[in-house]
Design an enzyme around this catalytic site. Sequence first.
Site, PDB file in Angstrom:
ATOM      1  N   CYS A  34      -2.375  17.844   2.821  1.00 30.89           N
ATOM      2  CA  CYS A  34      -3.358  18.912   2.579  1.00 30.89           C
ATOM      3  C   CYS A  34      -4.683  18.552   3.246  1.00 30.89           C
ATOM      4  O   CYS A  34      -5.265  17.497   2.970  1.00 30.89           O
ATOM      5  CB  CYS A  34      -3.553  19.112   1.077  1.00 30.89           C
ATOM      6  SG  CYS A  34      -4.936  20.181   0.676  1.00 30.89           S
ATOM      7  N   ASP A  82     -18.488  24.981   5.921  1.00 29.62           N
ATOM      8  CA  ASP A  82     -17.343  25.513   6.657  1.00 29.62           C
ATOM      9  C   ASP A  82     -17.532  25.201   8.148  1.00 29.62           C
ATOM     10  O   ASP A  82     -18.626  25.337   8.695  1.00 29.62           O
ATOM     11  CB  ASP A  82     -17.212  27.022   6.435  1.00 29.62           C
ATOM     12  CG  ASP A  82     -15.860  27.545   6.852  1.00 29.62           C
ATOM     13  OD1 ASP A  82     -15.082  27.971   5.966  1.00 29.62           O
ATOM     14  OD2 ASP A  82     -15.553  27.544   8.064  1.00 29.62           O
ATOM     15  N   HIS A 135      -5.288  24.909  -0.541  1.00 32.74           N
ATOM     16  CA  HIS A 135      -5.961  24.137  -1.599  1.00 32.74           C
ATOM     17  C   HIS A 135      -7.074  25.062  -2.073  1.00 32.74           C
ATOM     18  O   HIS A 135      -7.893  25.505  -1.250  1.00 32.74           O
ATOM     19  CB  HIS A 135      -6.510  22.824  -1.011  1.00 32.74           C
ATOM     20  CG  HIS A 135      -7.207  21.929  -1.991  1.00 32.74           C
ATOM     21  ND1 HIS A 135      -6.868  20.595  -2.140  1.00 32.74           N
ATOM     22  CD2 HIS A 135      -8.236  22.154  -2.841  1.00 32.74           C
ATOM     23  CE1 HIS A 135      -7.650  20.041  -3.047  1.00 32.74           C
ATOM     24  NE2 HIS A 135      -8.498  20.968  -3.482  1.00 32.74           N
ATOM     25  N   CYS A 170      -7.508  17.977   0.714  1.00 34.70           N
ATOM     26  CA  CYS A 170      -7.348  16.701   0.012  1.00 34.70           C
ATOM     27  C   CYS A 170      -7.826  15.550   0.899  1.00 34.70           C
ATOM     28  O   CYS A 170      -8.472  14.605   0.416  1.00 34.70           O
ATOM     29  CB  CYS A 170      -5.893  16.484  -0.398  1.00 34.70           C
ATOM     30  SG  CYS A 170      -5.362  17.459  -1.817  1.00 34.70           S
ATOM     31  N   HIS A 218     -15.432  30.227  -1.118  1.00 34.97           N
ATOM     32  CA  HIS A 218     -16.443  30.392  -0.066  1.00 34.97           C
ATOM     33  C   HIS A 218     -17.747  30.851  -0.738  1.00 34.97           C
ATOM     34  O   HIS A 218     -17.742  31.831  -1.502  1.00 34.97           O
ATOM     35  CB  HIS A 218     -16.034  31.471   0.933  1.00 34.97           C
ATOM     36  CG  HIS A 218     -14.771  31.206   1.694  1.00 34.97           C
ATOM     37  ND1 HIS A 218     -14.761  30.743   3.000  1.00 34.97           N
ATOM     38  CD2 HIS A 218     -13.461  31.351   1.357  1.00 34.97           C
ATOM     39  CE1 HIS A 218     -13.508  30.634   3.427  1.00 34.97           C
ATOM     40  NE2 HIS A 218     -12.697  30.997   2.452  1.00 34.97           N
ATOM     41  N   HIS A 229     -10.100  27.026  -2.755  1.00 32.54           N
ATOM     42  CA  HIS A 229     -11.472  26.881  -2.270  1.00 32.54           C
ATOM     43  C   HIS A 229     -12.234  28.174  -2.500  1.00 32.54           C
ATOM     44  O   HIS A 229     -11.679  29.267  -2.412  1.00 32.54           O
ATOM     45  CB  HIS A 229     -11.524  26.462  -0.792  1.00 32.54           C
ATOM     46  CG  HIS A 229     -10.710  27.317   0.127  1.00 32.54           C
ATOM     47  ND1 HIS A 229      -9.345  27.229   0.205  1.00 32.54           N
ATOM     48  CD2 HIS A 229     -11.074  28.279   1.001  1.00 32.54           C
ATOM     49  CE1 HIS A 229      -8.886  28.092   1.103  1.00 32.54           C
ATOM     50  NE2 HIS A 229      -9.918  28.754   1.595  1.00 32.54           N
ATOM     51  N   HIS A 246      -5.657  18.940  -6.615  1.00 34.84           N
ATOM     52  CA  HIS A 246      -5.015  19.936  -5.764  1.00 34.84           C
ATOM     53  C   HIS A 246      -4.337  21.019  -6.592  1.00 34.84           C
ATOM     54  O   HIS A 246      -3.421  20.741  -7.374  1.00 34.84           O
ATOM     55  CB  HIS A 246      -3.974  19.284  -4.844  1.00 34.84           C
ATOM     56  CG  HIS A 246      -3.322  20.275  -3.930  1.00 34.84           C
ATOM     57  ND1 HIS A 246      -3.737  20.459  -2.636  1.00 34.84           N
ATOM     58  CD2 HIS A 246      -2.327  21.165  -4.127  1.00 34.84           C
ATOM     59  CE1 HIS A 246      -3.016  21.404  -2.074  1.00 34.84           C
ATOM     60  NE2 HIS A 246      -2.139  21.855  -2.966  1.00 34.84           N
TER      61      HIS A 246
HETATM   62  P1  AMP Z   1      -9.306  30.546   4.078  1.00 34.51           P
HETATM   63  O1  AMP Z   1      -8.996  31.333   5.314  1.00 34.51           O
HETATM   64  O2  AMP Z   1      -9.913  31.365   2.981  1.00 34.51           O
HETATM   65  O3  AMP Z   1      -8.110  29.742   3.637  1.00 34.51           O
HETATM   66  O4  AMP Z   1     -10.465  29.542   4.464  1.00 34.51           O
HETATM   67  C1  AMP Z   1     -10.263  28.315   5.061  1.00 34.51           C
HETATM   68  C2  AMP Z   1     -11.588  27.913   5.631  1.00 34.51           C
HETATM   69  O5  AMP Z   1     -11.523  26.546   5.953  1.00 34.51           O
HETATM   70  C3  AMP Z   1     -11.957  28.658   6.914  1.00 34.51           C
HETATM   71  O6  AMP Z   1     -13.183  29.357   6.715  1.00 34.51           O
HETATM   72  C4  AMP Z   1     -12.103  27.543   7.940  1.00 34.51           C
HETATM   73  O7  AMP Z   1     -13.145  27.763   8.855  1.00 34.51           O
HETATM   74  C5  AMP Z   1     -12.354  26.334   7.070  1.00 34.51           C
HETATM   75  N1  AMP Z   1     -11.989  25.044   7.634  1.00 34.51           N
HETATM   76  C6  AMP Z   1     -10.818  24.705   8.223  1.00 34.51           C
HETATM   77  N2  AMP Z   1     -10.829  23.409   8.590  1.00 34.51           N
HETATM   78  C7  AMP Z   1     -12.041  22.919   8.208  1.00 34.51           C
HETATM   79  C8  AMP Z   1     -12.671  21.640   8.309  1.00 34.51           C
HETATM   80  N3  AMP Z   1     -12.062  20.577   8.874  1.00 34.51           N
HETATM   81  N4  AMP Z   1     -13.926  21.501   7.825  1.00 34.51           N
HETATM   82  C9  AMP Z   1     -14.564  22.549   7.265  1.00 34.51           C
HETATM   83  N5  AMP Z   1     -14.019  23.781   7.135  1.00 34.51           N
HETATM   84  C10 AMP Z   1     -12.784  23.966   7.607  1.00 34.51           C
END
Ligand code: AMP
Length: 113
Positions: free
Chosen positions: A4, A30, A97, A7, A101, A99, A46
């Site tokens: 993940c 992000d 996982h 994680c 926003h 999250h 998780h």
């Molecule tokens: P979702 O589409 O709601 O699952 O959001 C996943 C978010 O994770 C997206 O806005 C991506 O830009 C963000 N994301 C993916 N990889 C990373 C990373 N390594 N560091 C920070 N954000 C990330």
Amino acid sequence: MDNCLFCKIIKGDIPSAKVYEDEYCYAFRDINPQAPVHVLLVPKMHVANMAEVSLLPQDAQTALFAAIGKIAAQEKLENGFRVVSNCGPDACQSVHHLHIHILGGRQMAESMA
Ligand code: AMP
């Protein structure tokens, strides 16, 4: 969860721009921000998404929701902010996982879809 992305970020195996941390939660910027402030808040334990939030211990659930306001204050979002949590394929969830926003720093569109 071994495979993940979030994680690995929580463990520090993948770098992130940390914004907030407590016993139960971690928050970071992000990588592809959709607003001047775009923070991802995650539980350290998780679970896949908001449909599974009740699997978190009560203290972790409380900490997760309490962290939203703390982060908004820290980021000086006194004029408002938007909270979004994509859950499952119809919502285009890309990282499995839970999250949240936290978006702010500009006027948001009225439409949320
Ligand atoms: P979702 O589409 O709601 O699952 O959001 C996943 C978010 O994770 C997206 O806005 C991506 O830009 C963000 N994301 C993916 N990889 C990373 C990373 N390594 N560091 C920070 N954000 C990330």
